[in-house]
Design an enzyme around this catalytic site. Structure first.
Site, PDB file in Angstrom:
ATOM      1  N   GLU A   1      71.379  19.269  51.802  1.00 16.97           N
ATOM      2  CA  GLU A   1      70.699  20.524  51.478  1.00 16.97           C
ATOM      3  C   GLU A   1      70.244  21.213  52.764  1.00 16.97           C
ATOM      4  OE1 GLU A   1      68.855  23.717  50.221  1.00 16.97           O
ATOM      5  OE2 GLU A   1      69.970  22.458  48.813  1.00 16.97           O
TER       6      GLU A   1
ATOM      7  N   ASP B   1      76.799  22.186  43.792  1.00 15.92           N
ATOM      8  CA  ASP B   1      76.088  23.206  43.010  1.00 15.92           C
ATOM      9  C   ASP B   1      75.697  24.318  43.978  1.00 15.92           C
ATOM     10  OD1 ASP B   1      74.667  24.688  41.207  1.00 15.92           O
ATOM     11  OD2 ASP B   1      73.091  23.207  40.869  1.00 15.92           O
TER      12      ASP B   1
ATOM     13  N   CYS C   1      62.408  43.295  21.609  1.00 18.39           N
ATOM     14  CA  CYS C   1      61.522  43.472  22.757  1.00 18.39           C
ATOM     15  C   CYS C   1      61.322  44.965  22.987  1.00 18.39           C
ATOM     16  CB  CYS C   1      62.113  42.813  23.997  1.00 18.39           C
ATOM     17  SG  CYS C   1      61.133  43.077  25.495  1.00 18.39           S
TER      18      CYS C   1
ATOM     19  N   CYS D   1      76.952  28.910  39.032  1.00 20.15           N
ATOM     20  CA  CYS D   1      76.249  29.994  38.356  1.00 20.15           C
ATOM     21  C   CYS D   1      77.047  31.290  38.409  1.00 20.15           C
ATOM     22  CB  CYS D   1      74.869  30.207  38.982  1.00 20.15           C
ATOM     23  SG  CYS D   1      74.919  30.675  40.728  1.00 20.15           S
TER      24      CYS D   1
ATOM     25  N   TYR E   1      74.545  20.712  48.317  1.00 22.22           N
ATOM     26  CA  TYR E   1      73.615  21.761  47.846  1.00 22.22           C
ATOM     27  C   TYR E   1      72.669  21.142  46.811  1.00 22.22           C
ATOM     28  CZ  TYR E   1      77.549  24.602  49.584  1.00 22.22           C
ATOM     29  OH  TYR E   1      78.574  25.124  50.335  1.00 22.22           O
TER      30      TYR E   1
ATOM     31  N   CYS F   1      56.868  39.055  27.222  1.00 19.35           N
ATOM     32  CA  CYS F   1      58.293  38.816  27.440  1.00 19.35           C
ATOM     33  C   CYS F   1      58.731  37.710  26.499  1.00 19.35           C
ATOM     34  CB  CYS F   1      58.568  38.415  28.886  1.00 19.35           C
ATOM     35  SG  CYS F   1      60.298  37.953  29.172  1.00 19.35           S
TER      36      CYS F   1
END
Length: 454
Positions: free
Chosen positions: A335, A383, A78, A410, A314, A164
């Protein structure tokens, strides 16, 4: 004394990287002090210039080519790397990025929670290119020479990016067409310093059918030469074109003011054989191929039985809830974002799934209330955002006493921290599985199964 700062800014030293850090940067130890050097791989040596010196660590920059050269080094594919800041690992082999992510997860469990657990190889992509179904491009330059690109690291300087390699087709073609429209009609990019100019961001969402939803974030309520823009984008598969009116002096990309310019109000994303209706503000995982691997791992870990009750905390727009609902008696989603709850309800109807319900509220408030009211799920799935679980959620989960907890994370650091807190509540880590959702970056998703200490 070891750990005492002997380095000053702009000093240069020869150093060798021992390992990789959490952002895939090389970590050198110089006189007992860690020095973080982007672009340097383990085993490589180079002249390092100190760019920032703290009391216990420093940041450096390579001033010479690495010698020796790691077998994991490769030529980046890139032209904007590493200036654009979107990726941190394009200078190394894909296999090396996966190995670093596996090591990061293992290190977090050991260092933060004192948990020794076997971390299997990261589930990577067969072809780690063109995977992002959402691309957000800030505008810069001038009306005569506008540019689209990405922000440089820790900066709002726009680094031009003609293409990209992470963007799912036809996102790059759409960006090129949009930039051509800006140039042809001298449409001025927005400038944060003066708050003048029109175009702030171009946000492109693409689905697996090649359809796109394009949102133009603008410092105004109308676009010039709107028909010409619409014609250029529709030729490339755009089925929904939006103007987002954002006049605020903030870094937030999209405001809550949307105006439909062309086409449908929503378009459809797919996971497995499920369909999800997406609006410009909807959250949806950016890598559908890897999301299916992530969710399949979560389903496998949950070991749901036909009589089970699942609680998905979540839950967002219900992607995990609906994926798991077909394996159990009933699924409940929680949520905080009310718009996401409404999306989840519509997605349940869209897919003909009737054994689900969704509740809007803060997890740290709603889950304890529901548990106090008698909620006793067989499986809880969480999550959470990067900050991890609120202590009130952890305590409520333990009070509910599920057989299994499936934690989708994450952020391996907060996952490890929360695994330690759940251990104190009687739940032990049984297995983990990292998944590479964000190829060529340092990000890693991890699924963790916990069950009661019996």
């Amino acid at each position: 004394m070891k750990g005492t700062n002997r380095m000053k800014k702009n000093e240069c030293f020869p150093m060798t990287a021992d390992r990789l850090g959490a952002d895939l940067e090389g970590i050198c130890i110089h006189e007992g002090m860690p020095v973080f050097v982007p672009g340097l791989l383990p085993g490589e040596g180079a002249g390092i210039k100190i760019v920032k010196a703290e009391k216990r660590y420093a940041f450096g920059r390579m001033e010479s080519k690495p010698d020796p050269v790691s077998p994991d080094r490769r030529t980046p594919d890139c032209a904007s790397y590493p200036r654009c800041g979107g990726c941190t690992g394009r200078h190394m082999s894909y296999e090396a990025t996966l190995a670093a992510k596996r090591q990061q997860v293992e290190d977090c469990f050991r260092r933060i929670a004192g948990i020794e657990t076997e971390v299997p190889p990261v589930l990577g992509m067969d072809s780690p290119y063109g995977y992002r179904n959402k691309t957000s491009l800030p505008a810069g330059g001038t009306a005569e020479q506008p540019v689209l690109g990405f922000y440089a690291p820790r900066s709002h300087a726009v680094i031009p990016a003609e293409t990209c390699p992470n963007a799912m087709p036809p996102a790059n073609d759409l960006a090129e067409a949009f930039l051509g429209w800006m140039k042809q009609f001298h449409v001025e990019p927005y400038h944060e310093e003066t708050r003048r100019g029109l175009i702030r961001h171009l946000v492109i969402r693409v689905n697996r059918k090649g359809e796109s939803m394009v949102t133009v974030a603008a410092n105004g309520s109308t676009l010039p030469h709107q028909q010409e823009l619409t014609d250029a984008l529709v030729k490339l598969g755009t089925v929904s074109l939006w103007l987002n009116e954002n006049r605020a002096a903030t870094n937030v990309i999209l405001s809550d003011r949307f105006h439909l310019i062309y086409g449908r109000e929503t378009f459809t994303g797919t996971l497995f054989d499920l369909q999800f209706e997406l609006s410009p503000a909807s959250f949806f995982q950016v890598n559908p191929v890897q999301t299916e691997k992530l969710y399949q791992t979560a389903v496998d870990f949950a070991q749901l039985k036909p009589a089970d009750l699942l609680c998905d905390v979540y839950c967002g727009a219900g992607t995990i809830t609906l994926t798991m609902a077909r394996h159990c008696r009933e699924a409940i989603g929680i949520e905080i974002v009310e718009a996401a709850v409404e999306n989840a309800k519509r997605n349940a109807v869209l897919n003909g799934i009737s054994n689900v319900s969704f509740r809007a509220g803060k997890a740290e408030e709603l889950l304890p209330q529901m548990v106090a009211g008698g909620l006793r799920p067989d499986v809880i799935c969480v999550d959470p955002p990067r900050k991890g679980l609120d202590p009130a959620v952890i305590h409520a989960m333990a009070q509910a006493g599920p057989d299994r907890i499936v934690y989708v994370s994450c952020n391996p650091a907060t996952l490890a921290r929360d695994a330690g807190l759940l251990r104190d509540e009687g739940y032990l880590v049984r297995k983990v599985q990292p998944v590479d959702m964000f190829c060529w970056t340092s990000g890693v998703e991890t699924v963790c199964l916990l069950s009661r200490d019996s």
